[in-house]
Design a protein around this motif. Structure first.
Motif, PDB file in Angstrom:
ATOM      1  N   GLY A   1      83.264  99.397  79.306  1.00  0.00           N
ATOM      2  CA  GLY A   1      82.398  98.842  80.490  1.00  0.00           C
ATOM      3  C   GLY A   1      83.604  98.186  81.571  1.00  0.00           C
ATOM      4  O   GLY A   1      84.583  98.970  81.821  1.00  0.00           O
ATOM      5  N   ASP A   2      83.377  97.047  82.039  1.00  0.00           N
ATOM      6  CA  ASP A   2      84.195  96.610  83.043  1.00  0.00           C
ATOM      7  C   ASP A   2      85.209  96.005  82.352  1.00  0.00           C
ATOM      8  O   ASP A   2      85.637  95.621  81.402  1.00  0.00           O
ATOM      9  CB  ASP A   2      83.542  95.461  83.876  1.00  0.00           C
ATOM     10  N   LEU A   3      86.388  95.968  83.426  1.00  0.00           N
ATOM     11  CA  LEU A   3      87.843  95.297  83.224  1.00  0.00           C
ATOM     12  C   LEU A   3      88.163  94.477  84.651  1.00  0.00           C
ATOM     13  O   LEU A   3      87.831  95.103  85.551  1.00  0.00           O
ATOM     14  CB  LEU A   3      88.911  96.385  82.967  1.00  0.00           C
ATOM     15  N   TYR A   4      88.479  93.498  84.243  1.00  0.00           N
ATOM     16  CA  TYR A   4      89.135  92.456  85.437  1.00  0.00           C
ATOM     17  C   TYR A   4      90.592  93.149  85.735  1.00  0.00           C
ATOM     18  O   TYR A   4      91.119  93.771  84.985  1.00  0.00           O
ATOM     19  CB  TYR A   4      89.195  91.253  85.145  1.00  0.00           C
ATOM     20  N   ALA A   5      91.005  92.670  86.872  1.00  0.00           N
ATOM     21  CA  ALA A   5      92.356  93.033  87.246  1.00  0.00           C
ATOM     22  C   ALA A   5      93.582  92.689  86.222  1.00  0.00           C
ATOM     23  O   ALA A   5      93.349  91.361  85.811  1.00  0.00           O
ATOM     24  CB  ALA A   5      92.797  92.431  88.669  1.00  0.00           C
ATOM     25  N   GLU A   6      94.214  93.439  85.799  1.00  0.00           N
ATOM     26  CA  GLU A   6      95.361  93.125  84.917  1.00  0.00           C
ATOM     27  C   GLU A   6      95.043  92.760  83.387  1.00  0.00           C
ATOM     28  O   GLU A   6      95.595  92.461  82.534  1.00  0.00           O
ATOM     29  CB  GLU A   6      96.191  91.903  85.338  1.00  0.00           C
ATOM     30  N   GLU A   7      93.467  92.783  82.985  1.00  0.00           N
ATOM     31  CA  GLU A   7      93.096  92.792  81.833  1.00  0.00           C
ATOM     32  C   GLU A   7      93.311  93.946  80.738  1.00  0.00           C
ATOM     33  O   GLU A   7      93.435  95.064  81.277  1.00  0.00           O
ATOM     34  CB  GLU A   7      91.664  92.776  81.809  1.00  0.00           C
ATOM     35  N   GLU A   8      93.611  93.622  79.635  1.00  0.00           N
ATOM     36  CA  GLU A   8      94.128  94.568  78.487  1.00  0.00           C
ATOM     37  C   GLU A   8      93.068  94.698  77.455  1.00  0.00           C
ATOM     38  O   GLU A   8      92.298  93.663  77.236  1.00  0.00           O
ATOM     39  CB  GLU A   8      95.422  94.083  78.165  1.00  0.00           C
ATOM     40  N   ARG A   9      92.993  95.790  76.984  1.00  0.00           N
ATOM     41  CA  ARG A   9      92.147  95.990  75.598  1.00  0.00           C
ATOM     42  C   ARG A   9      92.832  96.877  74.545  1.00  0.00           C
ATOM     43  O   ARG A   9      93.901  97.646  75.109  1.00  0.00           O
ATOM     44  CB  ARG A   9      90.989  96.857  76.332  1.00  0.00           C
ATOM     45  N   ASP A  10      92.776  96.259  73.480  1.00  0.00           N
ATOM     46  CA  ASP A  10      93.417  97.219  72.418  1.00  0.00           C
ATOM     47  C   ASP A  10      92.772  97.587  71.374  1.00  0.00           C
ATOM     48  O   ASP A  10      91.837  96.673  70.687  1.00  0.00           O
ATOM     49  CB  ASP A  10      94.439  96.277  71.780  1.00  0.00           C
ATOM     50  N   PHE A  11      92.610  98.743  71.002  1.00  0.00           N
ATOM     51  CA  PHE A  11      91.660  99.203  70.007  1.00  0.00           C
ATOM     52  C   PHE A  11      92.442  99.886  68.832  1.00  0.00           C
ATOM     53  O   PHE A  11      93.527 100.869  69.217  1.00  0.00           O
ATOM     54  CB  PHE A  11      90.805 100.416  70.569  1.00  0.00           C
ATOM     55  N   LEU A  12      92.106  99.826  67.584  1.00  0.00           N
ATOM     56  CA  LEU A  12      92.980 100.331  66.366  1.00  0.00           C
ATOM     57  C   LEU A  12      91.979 101.438  65.911  1.00  0.00           C
ATOM     58  O   LEU A  12      91.029 101.390  65.259  1.00  0.00           O
ATOM     59  CB  LEU A  12      93.269  99.283  65.453  1.00  0.00           C
ATOM     60  N   VAL A  13      92.539 102.659  65.561  1.00  0.00           N
ATOM     61  CA  VAL A  13      92.049 103.750  65.205  1.00  0.00           C
ATOM     62  C   VAL A  13      93.011 104.069  63.837  1.00  0.00           C
ATOM     63  O   VAL A  13      93.979 104.164  63.811  1.00  0.00           O
ATOM     64  CB  VAL A  13      92.206 105.031  65.973  1.00  0.00           C
ATOM     65  N   ALA A  14      91.896 104.305  62.573  1.00  0.00           N
ATOM     66  CA  ALA A  14      92.751 104.670  61.472  1.00  0.00           C
ATOM     67  C   ALA A  14      92.460 106.051  60.742  1.00  0.00           C
ATOM     68  O   ALA A  14      91.355 106.689  60.979  1.00  0.00           O
ATOM     69  CB  ALA A  14      92.319 103.593  60.335  1.00  0.00           C
ATOM     70  N   VAL A  15      93.556 106.853  60.607  1.00  0.00           N
ATOM     71  CA  VAL A  15      93.308 108.218  59.843  1.00  0.00           C
ATOM     72  C   VAL A  15      94.054 108.006  58.564  1.00  0.00           C
ATOM     73  O   VAL A  15      94.999 107.341  58.082  1.00  0.00           O
ATOM     74  CB  VAL A  15      93.801 109.268  60.893  1.00  0.00           C
ATOM     75  N   ASP A  16      93.515 109.053  57.711  1.00  0.00           N
ATOM     76  CA  ASP A  16      94.241 109.277  56.406  1.00  0.00           C
ATOM     77  C   ASP A  16      95.319 110.482  56.521  1.00  0.00           C
ATOM     78  O   ASP A  16      94.815 111.752  56.832  1.00  0.00           O
ATOM     79  CB  ASP A  16      93.517 109.472  55.289  1.00  0.00           C
ATOM     80  N   LEU A  17      96.753 110.137  56.531  1.00  0.00           N
ATOM     81  CA  LEU A  17      97.602 111.304  56.565  1.00  0.00           C
ATOM     82  C   LEU A  17      97.714 112.170  55.411  1.00  0.00           C
ATOM     83  O   LEU A  17      98.169 111.519  54.371  1.00  0.00           O
ATOM     84  CB  LEU A  17      98.925 110.626  57.275  1.00  0.00           C
ATOM     85  N   PRO A  18      97.537 113.437  55.290  1.00  0.00           N
ATOM     86  CA  PRO A  18      98.150 114.130  54.270  1.00  0.00           C
ATOM     87  C   PRO A  18      99.365 114.425  53.990  1.00  0.00           C
ATOM     88  O   PRO A  18     100.104 114.249  54.899  1.00  0.00           O
ATOM     89  CB  PRO A  18      96.872 115.409  54.592  1.00  0.00           C
TER      90      PRO A  18
END
Length: 695
Positions: free
Chosen positions: A470-487
Motif C-alpha cells: 500500500g502507501d509509504l510515507y517519505a523515508e519510511e522503511e519496510r522489512d519482510f523476511l522470506v524463508a526457503v529450504d536450501l537443498p
C-alpha cells in the motif's frame, strides 16, 4: 512572522487568545455561577477587554508561545477587528467576552447557549429580531433582542442529542468541494530518487554438502525523500471523526479543539477536510472542503462550536464518515480517516474484552468495511483517549481498515499524537506498493513470507509469492523476511536463490514504477566453510522484531484470559532471548528498544487493575505498530518508551516538533519525539528550554 500570524488567528478562532477557561462540569439545569458578570443590556456596546479567569483545577497552563495581549480587538468567530465605529453591533456576554452581534446570533441560532471562548453557560441569549416588541437596541445596523433566562426546553427539542445535530443533512454527500486538478509538477519536484530496495541473505555461504532449512532472505524497502514545498506530496482527503460525548466535557474537549486547530492549520490549500462529530448521534459538520484560508477559518468556527454532551455512538459515526468518502464526487490521491474516542460504544451490541469476541467488533464497522471485497482501501487511524476507552474495539477498527491504533494516556499529548499522524499522511510518496518474489533455483520453494498484517500470498507450488504493502510515507522503511529450504548443491560455486520486484504508483505523476526484477539474490556454495558463519545483523534484527511481536501477541492472549503470570513469563522469556542475540551483542538500537518495550509491558501487567486501565491499550498499540511497521502514540511517551519509536519518519518528527512549539506547556515526560542518537540528554533536560524549530 507569517506562520505566527496564522497560528494567532487560529488560536483566536478556537478561543485560545489570552486564556483558556475551563468551567467545572455541571448538569444542564444547573445555573451559571453567581459570580458571573451581570447580564448585559441589549445596547451594551463596548470594546473587548480580555480577562484572566481562575484556571481550572486541571492544571492546564498558558503556553509560553501563546499570543500576547494586544490592543487590537478581534471577534473570535469571524476573526476580524471589532470597532464601535465600523457599523457593526458588538455584543458583550455576561462572561465579559465580546463578539460581533451578527456572528454570535448566527452561532446561537444553531442552538449553542455557551460562550465560544470560555464555554460558560449563558442565561441571556442574543437573537435577531424582525419587528419584535422586545427589541432593546437603538443601534442602527439591524435590530436584536436578548432573551433573559430562556428555559432549556425552548432550545433543546431533543435532550438526548447535542444542539449541533438538529439541522438537516443532504441525503447524498456529493457536495464536496472541487479538487485542484491542475497541479503542476516539475521533472524532479515530487521526490528525490525512487524506492530503494536492498536484499540480505541470512549468511553469505553454505557448504555444498549441507542443507539449510528455514534460510532467511530479507528485503528492505525505503521510500524516497520529499522536497519541502506543497507540490512535493500528494493532496489529502481527510475525515476526522470526533467523540463529543458527555465524558469529553472540560479539559478534554478543549484540548481536542486545540489539536484539531493544529491539524487545520497544517493542511494545505490542496488538501480537503470533513469533520464528523458524534455523541448519542453523529453529524457531519461540513463536507469535504479545501483548506484555503477561507476554508480554514470556516472549519475552525464549526469545530469551536462543538459542545460535549450525550452518549457514545461510534458505529453511526463511522457509517457517516464512510458515507462522506464513498459518495464524494471528487477524490484527492490520498484518503484517510481519523477516529478519536474516550469511551465505549453505548449504542451497538458488542461483547468487549472477552476471549473469542474479536468478530463482534466488526459490528462497529459499516458493511462496506466489513466486506472482504472492499476496494476503498481507506485506513482508519484510531486514537484511544484516556483510561476509559475501549482499546479492543479501537484496535479492531484500525487493524481491519489498515490504520494505526494509538493510545493517548496523558491528555495533553493529544495534539502531538495528531501531529505525528498527519506528519505521515502529508508525506505520502508511494501508493499501491506490491512486492513480488520468485524462486530462481529450480529446487527451491518458498516456505513462508513474514509480513505482519500485510496481505501475502503464494502460488500453489510455492515458487512465487507477493506482499500487498500500500502507501509509504517519505523515508519510511519496510522489512519482510522470506524463508526457503536450501537443498544440497552438488555442483557450482554459487547458487541463485530468489529475485524480487517492486511495483508501485507515483501519486504525484500518476505513473507506475517498477524497481528490481532483474537481479538474483545469491550465496556461495563452496566445498566447505571455515569456522562458524557470521549471521547478517539485518536478518537477525528483523527476526528479533518478529519474535518480540509474537511474544507480545501471546502475552496479550494470556492476559485476556486472566493469567497475568503466564503473560509476564512470556515477556521475560522473550527479553532473555533477545539479549542473547547477535544484534544485542552489537548494541543494535532496535534490539535495545524491543527489550525496553517488553519491560514496560510487563510493568503494565503487574495487576489486573493496571492492565485494564492502561496495559491493554499499551499492548494493542504496540502490536499495531509492529504489525504495520509504522509509528503510533503509546502511553504517555516517557523517556523509556521513546526508545521504541523506531518507525518514526523525519516528517513525523518535524510535525511533532512544530506541535510542541505551538501548544500549551506539558510536563517533561510527555514528549513523542524519538531523541536523536546524537543527543543523549534526558527528555527533562531537553524541555528545560524551548524545543528547536523544525527544519
Amino acid at each position: 512572522m507569517g506562520g505566527e500570524s496564522k497560528w494567532r488567528k487560529m488560536k483566536l478562532a478556537l478561543g485560545l487568545n489570552t486564556c483558556l477557561y475551563l468551567p467545572k462540569t455541571t448538569d444542564d439545569d444547573e445555573s451559571v455561577d453567581s459570580r458571573a458578570h451581570a447580564p448585559p443590556r441589549g445596547s451594551d456596546v463596548r470594546r473587548l477587554m480580555p480577562t484572566t479567569p481562575t484556571p481550572s483545577s486541571s492544571g492546564l497552563q498558558m503556553s509560553k508561545y501563546g499570543v500576547k495581549s494586544s490592543n487590537k480587538q478581534m471577534c473570535a468567530i469571524c476573526l476580524t477587528a471589532m470597532k464601535p465605529t465600523d457599523g457593526h453591533a458588538i455584543f458583550t456576554a455576561e462572561c465579559s467576552h465580546a463578539f460581533h452581534f451578527h456572528c454570535i446570533t448566527s452561532n446561537v441560532k444553531h442552538g449553542n447557549r455557551v460562550c465560544p471562548i470560555c464555554r460558560a453557560k449563558w442565561k441571556d441569549i442574543p437573537l435577531e429580531s424582525s419587528g419584535s416588541s422586545r427589541v432593546k437596541s437603538s443601534i442602527n445596523p439591524g435590530s436584536f433582542m436578548i432573551l433573559h433566562g430562556m428555559p432549556h426546553h425552548q432550545t433543546r427539542p431533543n435532550r438526548n442529542a447535542p444542539l449541533l445535530f438538529q439541522a438537516p443533512e443532504p441525503p447524498i454527500f456529493d457536495d464536496d468541494e472541487l479538487v485542484n486538478q491542475k497541479v503542476e509538477v516539475s521533472g524532479d519536484s515530487d521526490s528525490i530518487g525512487g524506492v530503494e530496495m536492498k536484499t540480505y541473505p541470512e549468511i553469505s555461504a553454505v557448504a555444498r554438502s549441507t542443507s539449510f532449512d528455514n534460510f532467511g532472505i530479507l528485503i528492505n524497502l525505503k521510500a524516497p525523500v520529499t522536497k519541502g514545498h506543497q507540490n512535493a506530496r500528494a493532496p489529502l482527503d481527510l475525515v476526522t471523526v470526533l467523540d463529543i460525548s458527555g465524558s469529553m466535557t472540560g479539559t478534554k474537549i478543549a484540548l481536542l479543539k486545540q489539536a484539531m486547530g493544529f491539524v487545520v492549520q497544517n493542511l494545505g490549500p490542496l488538501d480537503r477536510l470533513s469533520v464528523i462529530a458524534f455523541s448519542s448521534s453523529a453529524r457531519r459538520l461540513f463536507p469535504l472542503r479545501r483548506m484555503t484560508e477561507t476554508g480554514k477559518q470556516e472549519s475552525l468556527q464549526m469545530i469551536n462550536s462543538l459542545v460535549a454532551n450525550g452518549g457514545t455512538n461510534i458505529a453511526e459515526a463511522l457509517k457517516k464518515a464512510v458515507k462522506v468518502m464513498t459518495e464524494r464526487k471528487f477524490k484527492n490521491p490520498v484518503s484517510s480517516m481519523i477516529l478519536l474516542s474516550d469511551g465505549q460504544d453505548t449504542y451497538t451490541s458488542i461483547s468487549p474484552r472477552k476471549t473469542g469476541s474479536k468478530t463482534d467488533y466488526q459490528t462497529l464497522l459499516p458493511s462496506s468495511m466489513q466486506s472482504k471485497k472492499d476496494v476503498t482501501h481507506i485506513p482508519v487511524h484510531t486514537f484511544g483517549f484516556g483510561m476509559d476507552h475501549d482499546a479492543s474495539a479501537m484496535h479492531s477498527i484500525s487493524e481491519h481498515s489498515g490504520g494505526m491504533f494509538s493510545f493517548i494516556e496523558a491528555e495533553n499529548v493529544i495534539q502531538d499524537a495528531f501531529a505525528q499522524c498527519i506528519g505521515g499522511l502529508l508525506s505520502v510518496v508511494v501508493q499501491e506498493l506490491r512486492v513480488e518474489v520468485e524462486c530462481v533455483h529450480p529446487m527451491l520453494r518458498l516456505g513462508s513470507i513474514k509480513a505482519g498484517s500485510y496481505k501475502v500470498g503464494m502460488d500453489e507450488n510455492g515458487r512465487s509469492g507477493f506482499i500487498e504493502v500500500g502507501d509509504l510515507y517519505a523515508e519510511e522503511e519496510r522489512d519482510f523476511l522470506v524463508a526457503v529450504d536450501l537443498p544440497v548443491e552438488e555442483t557450482g560455486d554459487e547458487m541463485s536463490l530468489v529475485k524480487f520486484r517492486v511495483i508501485h504508483k507515483d501519486p504525484i505523476k500518476k505513473t507506475v514504477v517498477t524497481v528490481g526484477g532483474n537481479e538474483d539474490v545469491t550465496i556461495l556454495r563452496p566445498e566447505s566453510t571455515l569456522g562458524k558463519q557470521v549471521v547478517s545483523i539485518e536478518v537477525d534484527r528483523q527476526r528479533n522484531r518478529l519474535t518480540a511481536a509474537n511474544a507480545i501477541a501471546e502475552a496479550r492472549v494470556a492476559a485476556e484470559r486472566g493469567d497475568l503470570a503466564a503473560a509476564t513469563s512470556v515477556l521475560d522469556a522473550c527479553r532473555k532471548k533477545l539479549s542473547e542475540s547477535v544484534s544485542a551483542s552489537r548494541g543494535d538500537r532496535l534490539c535495545i528498544g524491543l527489550v525496553a518495550e517488553l519491560r514496560e509491558m510487563k510493568e503494565r501487567m503487574v495487576s489486573r487493575r493496571v492492565y485494564e486501565s492502561s496495559g491493554r491499550a499499551y499492548v494493542l498499540s504496540g502490536l499495531s505498530s509492529h504489525s504495520w511497521q509504522r509509528a503510533t502514540a503509546r502511553g504517555d511517551s516517557t523517556e523509556m518508551t521513546s526508545q521504541i519509536q523506531s518507525y518514526q519518519t523525519q516528517s513525523m518528527v518535524d510535525m511533532v516538533n512544530l506541535s510542541q512549539t505551538m501548544c500549551f506547556s506539558r510536563s517533561p515526560s510527555t514528549s513523542m519525539v524519538n531523541p536523536s542518537p546524537k543527543n543523549k540528554k534526558s527528555l527533562r533536560s531537553i524541555y528545560s528550554f524551548p524545543p528547536p524549530q523544525p527544519r
